[in-house]
Design an enzyme around this catalytic site. Structure first.
Site, PDB file in Angstrom:
ATOM      1  N   ARG A 152       4.043   3.275 -10.056  1.00 21.18           N
ATOM      2  CA  ARG A 152       4.707   4.589 -10.141  1.00 21.18           C
ATOM      3  C   ARG A 152       4.496   4.787 -11.782  1.00 21.18           C
ATOM      4  O   ARG A 152       4.630   4.217 -12.614  1.00 21.18           O
ATOM      5  CB  ARG A 152       5.994   4.798  -9.871  1.00 21.18           C
ATOM      6  CG  ARG A 152       6.309   4.153  -8.443  1.00 21.18           C
ATOM      7  CD  ARG A 152       7.686   4.474  -8.085  1.00 21.18           C
ATOM      8  NE  ARG A 152       7.703   3.986  -6.620  1.00 21.18           N
ATOM      9  CZ  ARG A 152       8.227   3.009  -6.112  1.00 21.18           C
ATOM     10  NH1 ARG A 152       8.186   2.100  -6.891  1.00 21.18           N
ATOM     11  NH2 ARG A 152       8.036   2.774  -4.805  1.00 21.18           N
ATOM     12  N   LYS A 176      11.851   1.093  -7.666  1.00 20.98           N
ATOM     13  CA  LYS A 176      13.000   1.830  -7.113  1.00 20.98           C
ATOM     14  C   LYS A 176      14.009   1.044  -6.537  1.00 20.98           C
ATOM     15  O   LYS A 176      13.599  -0.177  -5.781  1.00 20.98           O
ATOM     16  CB  LYS A 176      12.128   2.935  -5.939  1.00 20.98           C
ATOM     17  CG  LYS A 176      11.762   4.001  -6.431  1.00 20.98           C
ATOM     18  CD  LYS A 176      11.221   5.094  -5.360  1.00 20.98           C
ATOM     19  CE  LYS A 176      10.781   6.298  -5.886  1.00 20.98           C
ATOM     20  NZ  LYS A 176      10.412   7.257  -4.670  1.00 20.98           N
ATOM     21  N   HIS A 248      -0.408  10.232 -10.140  1.00 20.25           N
ATOM     22  CA  HIS A 248       0.069   9.797  -8.509  1.00 20.25           C
ATOM     23  C   HIS A 248      -1.235   9.787  -7.887  1.00 20.25           C
ATOM     24  O   HIS A 248      -1.459   8.931  -7.003  1.00 20.25           O
ATOM     25  CB  HIS A 248       0.701  10.887  -8.051  1.00 20.25           C
ATOM     26  CG  HIS A 248       1.805  10.460  -6.993  1.00 20.25           C
ATOM     27  ND1 HIS A 248       2.506   9.175  -7.194  1.00 20.25           N
ATOM     28  CD2 HIS A 248       1.907  10.770  -5.485  1.00 20.25           C
ATOM     29  CE1 HIS A 248       3.116   9.015  -5.732  1.00 20.25           C
ATOM     30  NE2 HIS A 248       2.755   9.831  -4.860  1.00 20.25           N
ATOM     31  N   ARG A 251      -2.751   6.484  -8.324  1.00 15.37           N
ATOM     32  CA  ARG A 251      -1.737   5.458  -7.754  1.00 15.37           C
ATOM     33  C   ARG A 251      -2.637   5.281  -6.285  1.00 15.37           C
ATOM     34  O   ARG A 251      -2.532   4.432  -5.748  1.00 15.37           O
ATOM     35  CB  ARG A 251      -0.477   5.727  -7.561  1.00 15.37           C
ATOM     36  CG  ARG A 251       0.380   5.092  -6.835  1.00 15.37           C
ATOM     37  CD  ARG A 251       1.986   5.277  -6.945  1.00 15.37           C
ATOM     38  NE  ARG A 251       2.802   5.016  -6.144  1.00 15.37           N
ATOM     39  CZ  ARG A 251       3.446   3.855  -5.913  1.00 15.37           C
ATOM     40  NH1 ARG A 251       3.057   2.737  -6.842  1.00 15.37           N
ATOM     41  NH2 ARG A 251       4.408   3.856  -4.778  1.00 15.37           N
ATOM     42  N   HIS A 274       6.727  -0.121  -1.978  1.00 12.57           N
ATOM     43  CA  HIS A 274       7.455   0.876  -0.796  1.00 12.57           C
ATOM     44  C   HIS A 274       8.296   0.022   0.228  1.00 12.57           C
ATOM     45  O   HIS A 274       8.035  -1.153   0.441  1.00 12.57           O
ATOM     46  CB  HIS A 274       6.248   1.185   0.212  1.00 12.57           C
ATOM     47  CG  HIS A 274       5.386   2.534  -0.166  1.00 12.57           C
ATOM     48  ND1 HIS A 274       4.234   2.580   0.288  1.00 12.57           N
ATOM     49  CD2 HIS A 274       5.742   3.209  -1.314  1.00 12.57           C
ATOM     50  CE1 HIS A 274       3.559   3.643  -0.419  1.00 12.57           C
ATOM     51  NE2 HIS A 274       4.318   3.836  -1.470  1.00 12.57           N
ATOM     52  N   TYR A 283      -1.514   5.947   4.650  1.00 12.00           N
ATOM     53  CA  TYR A 283      -3.193   5.289   4.481  1.00 12.00           C
ATOM     54  C   TYR A 283      -3.742   5.050   5.771  1.00 12.00           C
ATOM     55  O   TYR A 283      -4.838   4.557   5.738  1.00 12.00           O
ATOM     56  CB  TYR A 283      -2.987   4.216   3.388  1.00 12.00           C
ATOM     57  CG  TYR A 283      -2.732   4.720   2.051  1.00 12.00           C
ATOM     58  CD1 TYR A 283      -3.243   5.280   1.260  1.00 12.00           C
ATOM     59  CD2 TYR A 283      -1.155   4.261   1.535  1.00 12.00           C
ATOM     60  CE1 TYR A 283      -2.569   6.061  -0.038  1.00 12.00           C
ATOM     61  CE2 TYR A 283      -0.805   4.762   0.503  1.00 12.00           C
ATOM     62  CZ  TYR A 283      -1.325   5.526  -0.355  1.00 12.00           C
ATOM     63  OH  TYR A 283      -0.916   5.911  -1.777  1.00 12.00           O
TER      64      TYR A 283
END
Length: 303
Positions: A152, A176, A248, A251, A274, A283
């Protein structure tokens, strides 16, 4: 039941009691009149099945999910009014589900475009020294590391300098939810970081920073906005539309290109950080394209 009169009464209520703007009233009118013309017997007397059939019809006509949802919202408001006024004893929209808005596919870049972008960054970093060379070396390192890792942008600009000092093939990043994950570093990314480290060491104000990409900012490191701006400039110089690229997007290119070349979806999930596989499933279109190619190339009856 006179649908036109009921629609007029509803619009008068929206104007007088709720102060609806003229544009809102016009939108309600269009949506309700369209539904009323499409439903046999008019909208005011429609059953749930009639409204469901109408929604199916506009979906088949190619209306976007957002437009379908807006039309259903107008119809719901209309029947709430009829029920509240005692003009109908039921609300046929109560059992109807709102159209699901599909998650848009992420913007990405082809492998050729990505290669052109990185080649341009490398060429600029290798140009003869001048006052701008450290900035070019930094940009090259940023682009190489981003495409090598799929970080990120907030993770990238906040990397500690120890990542480059260790010069390992892998490093740990805290993402995250304060979760750590291991990401790889390509030989090119490591070389670009070493070149940037050398330039960084020549500037005492930068050399003392704990961040790999220091800056005179509140955070002490390069801001996402500055990197995004520099990346768009690089794209333009590489002959790629600047509107098409952002950190982004790079990425997403990292993830898409891995999948196109045989990577497993769960492995990509771990690399991207994720928490849930459902996030990575944006995806799946890449996997579907790969499967179609696989069948076309290798199935004995594909010709």
């Amino acid at each position: 039941m006179n649908s036109a009169a009921r629609i007029e009464a509803f619009l008068e209520m929206m104007s007088a009691e709720r102060g609806a703007a003229e544009n809102t009233l016009s939108s309600y009118r269009r949506d309700l009149e369209d539904a009323s013309m499409a439903i046999s017997g008019g909208l005011a007397g429609a059953a749930a099945a009639d409204i469901r059939a109408y929604l199916d019809d506009i979906a088949a006509r190619g209306f976007a999910a957002t437009s379908q949802a807006r039309k259903l919202s107008a119809i719901r408001q209309f029947f709430k009014f009829l029920y509240a006024e005692g003009l109908r004893g039921d609300d046929p929209t109560g059992t109807l589900d709102s159209p699901r808005k599909g998650r848009p596919l992420p913007k990405t870049m082809s492998e050729a475009e990505t290669g052109r972008l990185i080649d341009r960054a490398a060429a600029e970093a290798g140009e003869a020294g001048d006052g701008d060379r450290p900035a070019r070396l930094r940009l090259h390192a940023l682009v190489e590391v981003l495409y090598a890792t799929g970080l990120r942008v907030s993770e990238l600009v906040g990397l500690p300098v120890t990542v480059a000092l260790r010069d390992d093939r892998f490093f740990m990043v805290r993402g995250k939810g304060d979760k750590e994950r291991m990401v790889p570093l390509s030989a090119k990314a490591r070389a670009a970081m070493r070149a940037w480290l050398a330039a960084r060491a020549e500037r005492p104000a930068l050399a003392a920073s704990p961040f790999l990409f220091p800056a005179a900012s509140d955070t002490g490191h390069l801001s996402r906005q500055v990197f995004a701006r520099d990346l768009k400039g690089l794209a333009a110089r590489a002959g790629i539309a600047s509107a098409k690229i952002s950190p982004h997007v790079l990425r997403h290119a990292f993830a898409s290109h891995l999948l196109q070349n045989g990577a497993d979806l769960r492995a990509v999930q771990q690399l991207l950080g994720h928490a849930d596989i459902s996030t990575t499933q944006i995806y799946t279109h890449v996997l579907e394209e790969r499967l179609v190619r696989l069948v076309n190339d290798h199935h004995p009856l594909a010709d």
